[in-house]
Design a protein around this motif. Structure first.
Motif, PDB file in Angstrom:
ATOM      1  N   GLU A   1       1.011  -1.160   0.007  1.00  0.00           N
ATOM      2  CA  GLU A   1       0.054   0.102   0.105  1.00  0.00           C
ATOM      3  C   GLU A   1       0.723   1.245  -0.052  1.00  0.00           C
ATOM      4  OE1 GLU A   1      -2.639  -0.121   3.343  1.00  0.00           O
ATOM      5  OE2 GLU A   1      -3.344  -2.024   2.973  1.00  0.00           O
ATOM      6  N   TYR A   2       0.775   2.029  -1.062  1.00  0.00           N
ATOM      7  CA  TYR A   2       1.681   3.053  -1.066  1.00  0.00           C
ATOM      8  C   TYR A   2       1.126   4.376  -0.249  1.00  0.00           C
ATOM      9  CZ  TYR A   2       3.945   0.753  -4.920  1.00  0.00           C
ATOM     10  OH  TYR A   2       4.433  -0.046  -5.659  1.00  0.00           O
ATOM     11  N   ILE A   3       1.506   4.125   1.057  1.00  0.00           N
ATOM     12  CA  ILE A   3       1.020   5.039   2.202  1.00  0.00           C
ATOM     13  C   ILE A   3       2.110   6.057   2.363  1.00  0.00           C
ATOM     14  CG2 ILE A   3      -0.648   3.426   3.052  1.00  0.00           C
ATOM     15  CD1 ILE A   3       1.399   2.330   5.027  1.00  0.00           C
ATOM     16  N   GLU A   4       1.875   7.006   3.318  1.00  0.00           N
ATOM     17  CA  GLU A   4       2.582   7.746   3.766  1.00  0.00           C
ATOM     18  C   GLU A   4       4.220   7.554   4.124  1.00  0.00           C
ATOM     19  OE1 GLU A   4       4.285  11.962   4.228  1.00  0.00           O
ATOM     20  OE2 GLU A   4       2.331  11.004   3.289  1.00  0.00           O
ATOM     21  N   GLU A   5       4.310   6.270   4.945  1.00  0.00           N
ATOM     22  CA  GLU A   5       5.138   5.569   5.372  1.00  0.00           C
ATOM     23  C   GLU A   5       6.113   5.409   4.461  1.00  0.00           C
ATOM     24  OE1 GLU A   5       6.578   1.672   8.607  1.00  0.00           O
ATOM     25  OE2 GLU A   5       4.349   1.844   7.600  1.00  0.00           O
ATOM     26  N   LEU A   6       5.861   4.714   3.233  1.00  0.00           N
ATOM     27  CA  LEU A   6       6.781   4.242   2.252  1.00  0.00           C
ATOM     28  C   LEU A   6       6.802   5.366   1.235  1.00  0.00           C
ATOM     29  CD1 LEU A   6       5.355   0.742   1.936  1.00  0.00           C
ATOM     30  CD2 LEU A   6       7.396   1.484   2.898  1.00  0.00           C
ATOM     31  N   ASN A   7       6.641   6.601   1.415  1.00  0.00           N
ATOM     32  CA  ASN A   7       6.673   7.553   0.528  1.00  0.00           C
ATOM     33  C   ASN A   7       8.178   7.579  -0.231  1.00  0.00           C
ATOM     34  OD1 ASN A   7       5.703   9.928  -0.972  1.00  0.00           O
ATOM     35  ND2 ASN A   7       7.355  10.886   0.055  1.00  0.00           N
ATOM     36  N   PRO A   8       9.271   7.578   0.460  1.00  0.00           N
ATOM     37  CA  PRO A   8      10.340   7.528  -0.212  1.00  0.00           C
ATOM     38  C   PRO A   8      10.476   6.236  -1.222  1.00  0.00           C
ATOM     39  CG  PRO A   8      10.688   7.960   2.016  1.00  0.00           C
ATOM     40  CD  PRO A   8       9.236   7.350   2.079  1.00  0.00           C
ATOM     41  N   VAL A   9       9.949   5.013  -0.864  1.00  0.00           N
ATOM     42  CA  VAL A   9      10.122   3.818  -1.681  1.00  0.00           C
ATOM     43  C   VAL A   9       9.241   4.192  -3.077  1.00  0.00           C
ATOM     44  CG1 VAL A   9       9.370   1.502  -2.003  1.00  0.00           C
ATOM     45  CG2 VAL A   9      10.261   2.460  -0.058  1.00  0.00           C
ATOM     46  N   VAL A  10       8.039   4.961  -2.885  1.00  0.00           N
ATOM     47  CA  VAL A  10       7.278   5.441  -3.983  1.00  0.00           C
ATOM     48  C   VAL A  10       8.155   6.151  -5.066  1.00  0.00           C
ATOM     49  CG1 VAL A  10       5.311   6.494  -4.925  1.00  0.00           C
ATOM     50  CG2 VAL A  10       5.282   5.254  -2.798  1.00  0.00           C
ATOM     51  N   VAL A  11       8.801   7.197  -4.399  1.00  0.00           N
ATOM     52  CA  VAL A  11       9.651   8.187  -5.143  1.00  0.00           C
ATOM     53  C   VAL A  11      10.791   7.284  -5.767  1.00  0.00           C
ATOM     54  CG1 VAL A  11      11.375   9.888  -5.016  1.00  0.00           C
ATOM     55  CG2 VAL A  11       9.207  10.021  -3.648  1.00  0.00           C
ATOM     56  N   GLN A  12      11.457   6.296  -5.263  1.00  0.00           N
ATOM     57  CA  GLN A  12      12.338   5.593  -5.995  1.00  0.00           C
ATOM     58  C   GLN A  12      11.808   4.809  -7.058  1.00  0.00           C
ATOM     59  OE1 GLN A  12      13.793   1.796  -4.283  1.00  0.00           O
ATOM     60  NE2 GLN A  12      16.133   2.681  -4.130  1.00  0.00           N
ATOM     61  N   GLN A  13      10.613   4.054  -6.955  1.00  0.00           N
ATOM     62  CA  GLN A  13       9.963   3.285  -7.773  1.00  0.00           C
ATOM     63  C   GLN A  13       9.681   4.488  -9.282  1.00  0.00           C
ATOM     64  OE1 GLN A  13      10.920   0.415  -6.994  1.00  0.00           O
ATOM     65  NE2 GLN A  13       9.181  -0.260  -7.892  1.00  0.00           N
ATOM     66  N   ASP A  14       9.181   5.577  -8.876  1.00  0.00           N
ATOM     67  CA  ASP A  14       8.841   6.602  -9.924  1.00  0.00           C
ATOM     68  C   ASP A  14      10.117   6.755 -10.565  1.00  0.00           C
ATOM     69  OD1 ASP A  14       6.333   6.507  -9.364  1.00  0.00           O
ATOM     70  OD2 ASP A  14       6.159   8.648  -8.214  1.00  0.00           O
ATOM     71  N   GLN A  15      11.416   6.891  -9.990  1.00  0.00           N
ATOM     72  CA  GLN A  15      12.808   7.288 -10.462  1.00  0.00           C
ATOM     73  C   GLN A  15      13.279   6.147 -11.350  1.00  0.00           C
ATOM     74  OE1 GLN A  15      15.255   8.139  -7.186  1.00  0.00           O
ATOM     75  NE2 GLN A  15      14.573  10.266  -7.163  1.00  0.00           N
ATOM     76  N   LEU A  16      12.798   4.870 -10.973  1.00  0.00           N
ATOM     77  CA  LEU A  16      13.289   3.853 -11.852  1.00  0.00           C
ATOM     78  C   LEU A  16      12.361   3.691 -12.887  1.00  0.00           C
ATOM     79  CD1 LEU A  16      15.057   1.110 -12.247  1.00  0.00           C
ATOM     80  CD2 LEU A  16      13.173  -0.022 -10.847  1.00  0.00           C
ATOM     81  N   ASN A  17      11.011   4.065 -13.043  1.00  0.00           N
ATOM     82  CA  ASN A  17      10.387   3.942 -14.156  1.00  0.00           C
ATOM     83  C   ASN A  17      10.690   4.923 -15.085  1.00  0.00           C
ATOM     84  OD1 ASN A  17       7.742   2.841 -15.211  1.00  0.00           O
ATOM     85  ND2 ASN A  17       6.970   4.926 -14.944  1.00  0.00           N
ATOM     86  N   GLN A  18      11.113   6.007 -14.568  1.00  0.00           N
ATOM     87  CA  GLN A  18      11.406   7.123 -15.368  1.00  0.00           C
ATOM     88  C   GLN A  18      12.571   6.737 -16.057  1.00  0.00           C
ATOM     89  OE1 GLN A  18       9.631   9.746 -16.393  1.00  0.00           O
ATOM     90  NE2 GLN A  18      11.458  10.382 -17.751  1.00  0.00           N
ATOM     91  N   GLU A  19      13.627   6.001 -15.508  1.00  0.00           N
ATOM     92  CA  GLU A  19      14.828   5.548 -16.108  1.00  0.00           C
ATOM     93  C   GLU A  19      14.611   4.473 -17.179  1.00  0.00           C
ATOM     94  OE1 GLU A  19      19.013   3.287 -14.454  1.00  0.00           O
ATOM     95  OE2 GLU A  19      17.588   4.267 -13.136  1.00  0.00           O
ATOM     96  N   VAL A  20      13.540   3.642 -16.965  1.00  0.00           N
ATOM     97  CA  VAL A  20      13.174   2.813 -17.868  1.00  0.00           C
ATOM     98  C   VAL A  20      12.843   3.429 -19.106  1.00  0.00           C
ATOM     99  CG1 VAL A  20      11.555   0.781 -18.462  1.00  0.00           C
ATOM    100  CG2 VAL A  20      12.506   0.831 -16.298  1.00  0.00           C
ATOM    101  N   VAL A  21      11.892   4.477 -18.895  1.00  0.00           N
ATOM    102  CA  VAL A  21      11.278   5.053 -20.079  1.00  0.00           C
ATOM    103  C   VAL A  21      12.496   5.718 -20.964  1.00  0.00           C
ATOM    104  CG1 VAL A  21       9.724   6.855 -20.907  1.00  0.00           C
ATOM    105  CG2 VAL A  21       8.984   5.248 -19.173  1.00  0.00           C
ATOM    106  N   GLU A  22      13.293   6.478 -20.162  1.00  0.00           N
ATOM    107  CA  GLU A  22      14.429   7.267 -21.088  1.00  0.00           C
ATOM    108  C   GLU A  22      15.260   6.355 -21.734  1.00  0.00           C
ATOM    109  OE1 GLU A  22      16.501   9.473 -17.723  1.00  0.00           O
ATOM    110  OE2 GLU A  22      14.779  10.745 -17.414  1.00  0.00           O
ATOM    111  N   ASN A  23      15.780   5.080 -21.111  1.00  0.00           N
ATOM    112  CA  ASN A  23      16.463   4.172 -21.775  1.00  0.00           C
ATOM    113  C   ASN A  23      15.723   3.676 -23.160  1.00  0.00           C
ATOM    114  OD1 ASN A  23      19.188   3.137 -20.455  1.00  0.00           O
ATOM    115  ND2 ASN A  23      17.819   3.843 -18.665  1.00  0.00           N
ATOM    116  N   LEU A  24      14.457   3.305 -22.986  1.00  0.00           N
ATOM    117  CA  LEU A  24      13.903   2.905 -24.091  1.00  0.00           C
ATOM    118  C   LEU A  24      13.805   4.110 -25.089  1.00  0.00           C
ATOM    119  CD1 LEU A  24      10.874   0.761 -22.324  1.00  0.00           C
ATOM    120  CD2 LEU A  24      12.939  -0.093 -23.698  1.00  0.00           C
TER     121      LEU A  24
END
Length: 206
Positions: free
Chosen positions: A118-141
């Motif tokens: 559950e992407y709750i407040e407690e895990l907000n830094p993790v959500v940010v990291q996942q967003d960064q990885l997703n952006q990295e994937v799109v940029e590489n592609l």
């Protein structure tokens, strides 16, 4: 003695990560406490705090264990090889997805990310990291599809960025379905056909 202590500390850290991975997979992230993880790892809560600041830090470290090989695969897209650009993209994405089916650790961790978190407040830094990885994937592609366009391989009606976004969405959807409904899709057997539903349209016509 110091060398042995360092090795023991690394073993303890790995045991904590293993316990967290299995606990998150079995019970979900929000329902798992550090006490649960400590009990499963056979250590004290204090041992966990020696290695990790909190549950978010522990969750992040768990993700990093599988991100490195995946990032290495993505890095292959930065370099052209003997394949066509489209063939190289398909090959890298196929190997990354089949790894999820063949490697139990990838299977567990991505199941946690897709369906046990559950992407709750407690895990907000993790959500940010996942967003960064997703952006990295799109940029590489996007970079790889740009090479395909320069080579005259990409459908002229499709921009490299749109192709990257579409492929990223297809891969994410297939992985989500595979993880949520085991047996519904065989990545190793069906992936070529499933990816071709997109790649046939991406290829230059005529």
């Amino acid at each position: 003695m110091a060398r042995r202590s360092k090795a023991e500390a690394e073993q303890t850290r790995a045991a904590i990560l293993d316990a967290a991975e299995h606990q998150f997979f079995d019970n979900g992230v929000s329902c798992t406490t550090l006490s649960h993880i400590a009990s499963r790892a056979g250590v004290t809560r204090g041992a966990i705090y020696w290695h990790f600041a909190n549950k978010t830090d522990l969750f992040n470290a768990m993700l990093e264990r599988i991100h490195l090989p995946f990032r290495q695969m993505l890095g292959e897209l930065e370099q052209a090889n003997e394949q066509s650009a489209l063939a190289q993209i398909k090959d890298v994405m196929k190997r990354a997805m089949v790894l999820v089916e063949e490697d139990p650790q990838y299977y567990r961790v991505l199941t946690i990310v897709f369906h046990r978190c559950e992407y709750i407040e407690e895990l907000n830094p993790v959500v940010v990291q996942q967003d960064q990885l997703n952006q990295e994937v799109v940029e590489n592609l996007t970079m790889a599809f740009t090479r395909a366009a320069d080579n005259g391989e990409l459908n002229e009606a499709i921009t490299p960025q749109d192709a990257a976004i579409a492929l990223n969405a297809l891969v994410g959807g297939l992985l989500s379905q595979f993880l949520q409904h085991p047996g519904f899709i065989s990545l190793s057997k069906q992936l070529d056909t499933l990816l071709d539903t997109l790649f046939i349209g991406l290829a230059k016509q005529g």
